[in-house]
Design a protein around this motif. Structure first.
Motif, PDB file in Angstrom:
ATOM      1  N   LEU A  68     -19.347  -4.291   3.750  1.00 16.16           N
ATOM      2  CA  LEU A  68     -18.086  -3.555   3.681  1.00 16.16           C
ATOM      3  C   LEU A  68     -18.133  -2.605   2.501  1.00 16.16           C
ATOM      4  CD1 LEU A  68     -15.795  -6.639   4.298  1.00 16.16           C
ATOM      5  CD2 LEU A  68     -16.148  -4.763   5.910  1.00 16.16           C
ATOM      6  N   ARG A  69     -17.710  -1.383   2.724  1.00 15.58           N
ATOM      7  CA  ARG A  69     -17.768  -0.357   1.686  1.00 15.58           C
ATOM      8  C   ARG A  69     -16.473  -0.339   0.883  1.00 15.58           C
ATOM      9  NH1 ARG A  69     -19.598   5.955   2.312  1.00 15.58           N
ATOM     10  NH2 ARG A  69     -18.555   6.744   0.461  1.00 15.58           N
ATOM     11  N   VAL A  70     -16.606  -0.334  -0.432  1.00 15.80           N
ATOM     12  CA  VAL A  70     -15.456  -0.359  -1.333  1.00 15.80           C
ATOM     13  C   VAL A  70     -14.891   1.054  -1.503  1.00 15.80           C
ATOM     14  CG1 VAL A  70     -14.709  -0.795  -3.692  1.00 15.80           C
ATOM     15  CG2 VAL A  70     -16.211  -2.417  -2.550  1.00 15.80           C
ATOM     16  N   VAL A  71     -13.564   1.156  -1.425  1.00 17.26           N
ATOM     17  CA  VAL A  71     -12.863   2.427  -1.606  1.00 17.26           C
ATOM     18  C   VAL A  71     -11.695   2.208  -2.564  1.00 17.26           C
ATOM     19  CG1 VAL A  71     -11.445   4.179  -0.453  1.00 17.26           C
ATOM     20  CG2 VAL A  71     -13.454   3.268   0.695  1.00 17.26           C
ATOM     21  N   THR A  72     -11.553   3.059  -3.535  1.00 22.67           N
ATOM     22  CA  THR A  72     -10.404   2.987  -4.432  1.00 22.67           C
ATOM     23  C   THR A  72      -9.135   3.361  -3.674  1.00 22.67           C
ATOM     24  OG1 THR A  72     -11.812   3.677  -6.281  1.00 22.67           O
ATOM     25  CG2 THR A  72      -9.431   3.791  -6.615  1.00 22.67           C
ATOM     26  N   TYR A  73      -8.100   2.536  -3.851  1.00 25.51           N
ATOM     27  CA  TYR A  73      -6.851   2.822  -3.140  1.00 25.51           C
ATOM     28  C   TYR A  73      -5.675   2.310  -3.959  1.00 25.51           C
ATOM     29  CZ  TYR A  73      -4.047   3.947   0.956  1.00 25.51           C
ATOM     30  OH  TYR A  73      -3.147   4.531   1.804  1.00 25.51           O
ATOM     31  N   SER A  74      -4.517   2.858  -3.697  1.00 27.18           N
ATOM     32  CA  SER A  74      -3.308   2.446  -4.400  1.00 27.18           C
ATOM     33  C   SER A  74      -2.762   1.174  -3.768  1.00 27.18           C
ATOM     34  CB  SER A  74      -2.254   3.558  -4.344  1.00 27.18           C
ATOM     35  OG  SER A  74      -1.101   3.180  -5.072  1.00 27.18           O
TER      36      SER A  74
ATOM     37  N   ILE B 120     -14.530  -1.020   5.787  1.00 29.11           N
ATOM     38  CA  ILE B 120     -13.952  -0.566   4.527  1.00 29.11           C
ATOM     39  C   ILE B 120     -13.147  -1.683   3.875  1.00 29.11           C
ATOM     40  CG2 ILE B 120     -12.071   0.911   3.641  1.00 29.11           C
ATOM     41  CD1 ILE B 120     -14.594   2.456   3.930  1.00 29.11           C
ATOM     42  N   ILE B 121     -13.196  -1.720   2.554  1.00 32.92           N
ATOM     43  CA  ILE B 121     -12.268  -2.535   1.780  1.00 32.92           C
ATOM     44  C   ILE B 121     -11.611  -1.634   0.747  1.00 32.92           C
ATOM     45  CG2 ILE B 121     -12.082  -4.332   0.006  1.00 32.92           C
ATOM     46  CD1 ILE B 121     -12.218  -5.420   2.810  1.00 32.92           C
ATOM     47  N   MET B 122     -10.283  -1.560   0.806  1.00 32.97           N
ATOM     48  CA  MET B 122      -9.511  -0.769  -0.151  1.00 32.97           C
ATOM     49  C   MET B 122      -9.140  -1.653  -1.331  1.00 32.97           C
ATOM     50  SD  MET B 122      -7.167   1.240   2.659  1.00 32.97           S
ATOM     51  CE  MET B 122      -7.557   0.173   4.071  1.00 32.97           C
ATOM     52  N   MET B 123      -9.420  -1.162  -2.555  1.00 31.48           N
ATOM     53  CA  MET B 123      -9.267  -1.977  -3.749  1.00 31.48           C
ATOM     54  C   MET B 123      -8.519  -1.238  -4.844  1.00 31.48           C
ATOM     55  SD  MET B 123     -12.853  -4.052  -4.344  1.00 31.48           S
ATOM     56  CE  MET B 123     -12.062  -5.084  -5.574  1.00 31.48           C
ATOM     57  N   ASN B 124      -7.842  -2.010  -5.665  1.00 32.77           N
ATOM     58  CA  ASN B 124      -7.201  -1.501  -6.865  1.00 32.77           C
ATOM     59  C   ASN B 124      -8.269  -1.064  -7.879  1.00 32.77           C
ATOM     60  OD1 ASN B 124      -6.308  -2.271  -9.806  1.00 32.77           O
ATOM     61  ND2 ASN B 124      -4.412  -1.814  -8.690  1.00 32.77           N
TER      62      ASN B 124
ATOM     63  N   LEU C 243       0.834  -1.197   0.000  1.00 30.09           N
ATOM     64  CA  LEU C 243       0.000   0.000   0.000  1.00 30.09           C
ATOM     65  C   LEU C 243       0.873   1.253   0.000  1.00 30.09           C
ATOM     66  CD1 LEU C 243      -1.759  -2.316   1.454  1.00 30.09           C
ATOM     67  CD2 LEU C 243      -3.114  -0.427   2.348  1.00 30.09           C
ATOM     68  N   ARG C 244       0.379   2.303  -0.620  1.00 35.55           N
ATOM     69  CA  ARG C 244       1.007   3.617  -0.463  1.00 35.55           C
ATOM     70  C   ARG C 244       0.634   4.139   0.913  1.00 35.55           C
ATOM     71  NH1 ARG C 244       4.843   4.979  -4.246  1.00 35.55           N
ATOM     72  NH2 ARG C 244       4.591   7.126  -3.516  1.00 35.55           N
ATOM     73  N   GLU C 245       1.636   4.363   1.743  1.00 33.75           N
ATOM     74  CA  GLU C 245       1.397   4.834   3.110  1.00 33.75           C
ATOM     75  C   GLU C 245       2.100   6.165   3.300  1.00 33.75           C
ATOM     76  OE1 GLU C 245      -0.841   3.428   4.556  1.00 33.75           O
ATOM     77  OE2 GLU C 245      -0.672   1.256   4.757  1.00 33.75           O
TER      78      GLU C 245
ATOM     79  N   PRO D 234      -1.671  -3.129  -5.128  1.00 36.98           N
ATOM     80  CA  PRO D 234      -1.493  -3.968  -6.313  1.00 36.98           C
ATOM     81  C   PRO D 234      -2.759  -4.713  -6.715  1.00 36.98           C
ATOM     82  CG  PRO D 234       0.386  -4.207  -4.847  1.00 36.98           C
ATOM     83  CD  PRO D 234      -0.641  -3.399  -4.106  1.00 36.98           C
ATOM     84  N   GLU D 235      -2.908  -4.918  -8.000  1.00 35.63           N
ATOM     85  CA  GLU D 235      -4.058  -5.637  -8.529  1.00 35.63           C
ATOM     86  C   GLU D 235      -4.106  -7.057  -7.963  1.00 35.63           C
ATOM     87  OE1 GLU D 235      -6.274  -6.046 -12.872  1.00 35.63           O
ATOM     88  OE2 GLU D 235      -4.336  -5.031 -12.674  1.00 35.63           O
ATOM     89  N   GLY D 236      -5.311  -7.515  -7.676  1.00 39.57           N
ATOM     90  CA  GLY D 236      -5.488  -8.833  -7.093  1.00 39.57           C
ATOM     91  C   GLY D 236      -5.431  -8.846  -5.585  1.00 39.57           C
ATOM     92  N   SER D 237      -5.149  -7.669  -5.000  1.00 42.12           N
ATOM     93  CA  SER D 237      -5.049  -7.558  -3.543  1.00 42.12           C
ATOM     94  C   SER D 237      -6.061  -6.539  -3.034  1.00 42.12           C
ATOM     95  CB  SER D 237      -3.647  -7.095  -3.130  1.00 42.12           C
ATOM     96  OG  SER D 237      -2.650  -7.899  -3.711  1.00 42.12           O
ATOM     97  N   ILE D 238      -6.529  -6.743  -1.828  1.00 39.03           N
ATOM     98  CA  ILE D 238      -7.404  -5.797  -1.169  1.00 39.03           C
ATOM     99  C   ILE D 238      -6.909  -5.618   0.267  1.00 39.03           C
ATOM    100  CG2 ILE D 238      -9.424  -6.337  -2.593  1.00 39.03           C
ATOM    101  CD1 ILE D 238     -10.470  -8.091  -0.321  1.00 39.03           C
ATOM    102  N   ALA D 239      -7.367  -4.565   0.918  1.00 37.57           N
ATOM    103  CA  ALA D 239      -6.949  -4.311   2.298  1.00 37.57           C
ATOM    104  C   ALA D 239      -8.143  -3.872   3.118  1.00 37.57           C
ATOM    105  CB  ALA D 239      -5.849  -3.244   2.350  1.00 37.57           C
ATOM    106  N   GLY D 240      -8.138  -4.261   4.395  1.00 33.81           N
ATOM    107  CA  GLY D 240      -9.189  -3.854   5.322  1.00 33.81           C
ATOM    108  C   GLY D 240      -8.657  -3.947   6.739  1.00 33.81           C
TER     109      GLY D 240
END
Length: 765
Positions: free
Chosen positions: A718-724, A682-686, A252-254, A726-732
């Protein structure tokens, strides 16, 4: 904060780590906790003869800054010194069943626990009880379990407890008859304790704080500095101002790894000056660090070949390798034969990116390798650390000033607890000393770590659980299954400062026991007591409480442990529990007797500015490994997540913390650096994944575990949020997404829950 009125907001945050955002965050938590004590106490936080922060374990410098605390450390102190109180009147008004419906935040906002409480199943409420009665019944229950099988009790410790408490607690467990001593290290950095002994002969990092002053380069892997250890930003900023490169690998970009505005600098706060932290920021795939390191190694070998042809200085430190290492030839062969296509696919990084990192590394004389749970919490996390060490050994970066390996630990004494005996592994304990000094036969059978403890509870093989701090049920994986199994136990005891979810799921006999906090004055027989802890750099520090305890009914953790021991064990004059609980200096004397090489002149050195470092042979290039050398290891896999190819539709979930939490403690619902406000669902997604799955920002989804073992695991809404990312990965967020992680999904060898690459399936609501 009224949770019912909160509306989720997602908006990009422009600020740097630190700066006015941190100042505002501190102001908000002081207002929310109504803590009039916290602000003056913060002046003493992490200062000589002050108190050690209860948040992260980053080092306390010999020459502290004016404010030697970060935003999250200040939040932790304010949270602990809140004006609110969770009294018997509160528990009289609310059933435990009702409280189970409250959020983590709401539970902790009830304030400091003030009285020992016993769960009354008939009324479904906690009721007050006297301490003497408490210890008597807990002792009776522990003795009943012990008579059947002492291995059916677990003694869990969070990372908060002092060295003194931890030593007493470990001795209690062993005198009781088992090594069931899981702790929060089992959930995060046990991978370090497994990988480093076999490679360099020590279970901890080798870097001291002064190494940051002389290093030429810093590599950072899988760690979020801005949220998890903000005080580390100070030496990072100072390194950057000296022109030192920092190469970061993180999915993730942090913001903390991007730029920092120092709240201690009036010029930076008033002006627009910020410090760019990372000079190279590489968004590696989760679990792709092994492949990335292989790419850097392969590029280093190519640079070495070029140097030989040109007659230039070697890139590889051949003298170090010849004199100090074992296994180099096998590693060189594996790295040279690794195909760039495989490296790029597994790491998610292009060859030129890794070659650039290798060139920067080749130009540096002394390099620090820093990492966090982004490496340790993978199925093949141990091999990830093997690869980090391989890179270090290639250029002799251990045992040289300004170099070394630096695991960034979480809770403030989690490393120290292992040092003084909180371990399930009997071979790590000086059992001969225990026999000699305490006149009992220590158990030699391996005990349960956290994962094994969870498995035993699920099987009905545990009757008693003692929790010394923490929020065990919220921190572990497979939350729903574990809560269902928990009530089958005969006895559950929780020692805590504030109410949390783990206190609401009880065994047949259950106690909630309040203790004095580290920031509070701990008087025994009228005399204030100091405690001690170990930081991430193996330095030992003393700590004095600063304010009066929240309630006259609180006991110190050593006093509580002594109460358990006296009630559950037969008298043993060699274990003077009351004497130790009355004078912690005597506990330190005993620790020195048991661990003389680690704690020489313990009491005399307790207040050394900057702490005193434990002796580590690897710092002097002495290798306590079976080969008597530092060892190269060739990983069996290229992806630390253990996958070859996921089934169609599977995404890899990375669990993370927000800017408004520490471990399971949620201070609020804003994640400032990621631009998320008012929600943790929240779920952060590519962006590419969102297009492929026909999702847009704000859509609600349900996540389900991809594990097909007959158990249903899902988290809805869970609410989807666009985030930086990698493709195929999500974060929460952790711990909300822990129900998706099977107990069986853990790091091989270290048994750390593998929460940084969890296979999940997504469906739109």
């Amino acid at each position: 904060m009224d949770e019912s009125t909160m509306k989720p907001q997602i908006e990009h945050y422009e600020g740097a780590a630190g700066g006015w955002g941190s100042a505002k965050g501190l102001t908000q938590i002081l207002e929310r906790t109504r803590s009039t004590k916290a602000l003056p106490v913060l002046w003493k936080q992490n200062k000589p003869e002050g108190f050690m922060c209860v948040s992260c374990a980053w080092a306390k410098p010999a020459k502290p800054h004016t404010f030697e605390f970060c935003e999250n450390g200040a939040k932790a102190t304010a949270w602990e010194l809140t004006a609110d109180r969770c009294t018997p009147d509160f528990f009289a008004q609310h059933t435990v069943s009702e409280l189970k419906g409250w959020s983590d935040y709401a539970l902790e906002m009830t304030g400091r626990l003030t009285h020992p409480m016993r769960y009354d199943a008939a009324s479904d409420k906690y009721v007050p009880v006297e301490w003497d009665e408490t210890f008597a019944e807990i002792g009776r229950e522990l003795r009943k379990i012990k008579a059947h099988d002492p291995k059916r009790t677990i003694f869990y410790a969070s990372g908060r407890a002092s060295l003194e408490t931890s030593f007493m607690y470990s001795l209690l467990a062993r005198a009781y008859g088992n090594n069931n001593l899981p702790d929060s290290s089992n959930m995060c950095h046990e991978t370090t304790s497994v990988a480093l002994p076999r490679t360099i002969g020590v279970p901890v990092g080798t870097v001291l704080l002064e190494d940051f002053e002389t290093t030429d380069l810093i590599f950072a892997f899988g760690q979020n500095v801005g949220t998890n250890s903000p005080r580390l930003l100070h030496p990072l900023q100072e390194a950057r101002k000296r022109g030192i490169s920092i190469i970061t690998f993180n999915p993730l970009r942090e913001r903390g790894w991007e730029r920092f505005k120092n709240p201690q600098s009036p010029m930076e706060m008033v002006g627009g000056e910020e410090t760019q932290i990372s000079t190279q920021y590489n968004q590696v795939h989760p679990g792709g660090d092994i492949a990335a390191c292989f790419g850097i190694a392969k590029a280093l070998f190519a640079l070495e070949d070029d140097a030989r042809r040109a007659g230039n200085e070697s890139v590889i430190d051949w003298e170090f390798i010849q004199d100090h290492t074992h296994g180099f030839e096998a590693f060189e062969k594996a790295a040279r034969e690794m195909e760039w296509s495989d490296i790029e696919t597994r790491s998610g990084l292009k060859r030129p990116v890794l070659e650039r990192a290798a060139q920067t590394y080749a130009n540096a004389k002394a390099t620090i390798f820093l990492y966090g749970m982004g490496l340790t919490q993978h199925v093949h996390g141990v091999e990830s650390l093997d690869m980090i060490v391989n890179l270090m050994l290639m250029r002799g970066n251990i045992g040289r000033p300004g170099s070394g390996i630096c695991p960034v630990r979480g809770h403030s004494n989690v490393q120290g607890q292992r040092t003084v005996g909180i371990t399930e592994k009997p071979e790590l304990v000086p059992n001969a000393k225990l026999r000699e000094l305490f006149h009992f036969e220590p158990p030699m059978e391996k005990g349960h770590n956290t994962v094994e403890g969870c498995e035993a509870i699920l099987k009905g093989e545990v009757d008693g659980f003692i929790g010394l701090g923490g929020n065990f049920l919220r921190a572990i994986p497979d939350t729903v299954r574990m809560e269902d199994a928990w009530s089958r136990m005969a006895l559950t005891v929780q020692v805590a400062t504030k109410l949390n979810r783990s206190h609401l799921v009880n065994g047949k006999v259950a106690y909630l026991l309040p203790c004095i906090a580290r920031s509070e004055i701990d008087r025994q027989n009228g005399v204030a007591q100091a405690v001690s802890m170990e930081d991430s750099t193996t330095c030992i520090h003393g700590s004095w409480g600063q304010v009066e305890p929240a309630s006259e009914h609180l006991l110190s953790e050593p006093r509580i442990v002594a109460g358990f021991a006296k009630a559950a064990l037969d008298p043993n004059p060699a274990m003077p529990w009351d004497e130790w609980a009355s004078d912690y200096a005597k506990v330190r004397d005993v620790i020195e007797q048991v661990y003389p090489d680690q704690f020489e002149s313990f009491n005399a050195r307790l207040w050394k500015r900057g702490g005193f470092p434990r002796p580590l042979p690897a710092r002097n290039r002495v290798w306590k490994t079976p080969t008597k050398r530092a060892n190269f290891f060739v990983p069996e896999v290229v992806s630390a997540d253990g996958r070859e190819k996921d089934a169609e539709g599977v995404l890899r979930l990375v669990t993370v913390r927000s800017n408004d939490q520490f471990n399971t403690t949620v201070y609020g619902y804003d994640d400032r650096f990621r631009g998320i406000k008012g929600t943790r669902q929240i779920i952060m997604m590519n962006e590419g994944d969102m297009r492929r799955l026909s999702l847009k920002d704000g859509d609600l989804i349900t996540l389900r575990s991809a594990e097909d073992d007959g158990h249903k695991r899902e988290v809805p809404d869970l609410r989807v949020v666009t985030y930086s990312i990698p493709e195929g990965s999500i974060a929460g967020y952790f711990p909300e997404l822990n129900p998706l992680i099977p107990v069986s999904h853990y790091a091989k060898e270290s048994f750390v829950p593998a929460g940084k690459s969890v296979p999940v399936l997504l469906s739109k609501n």
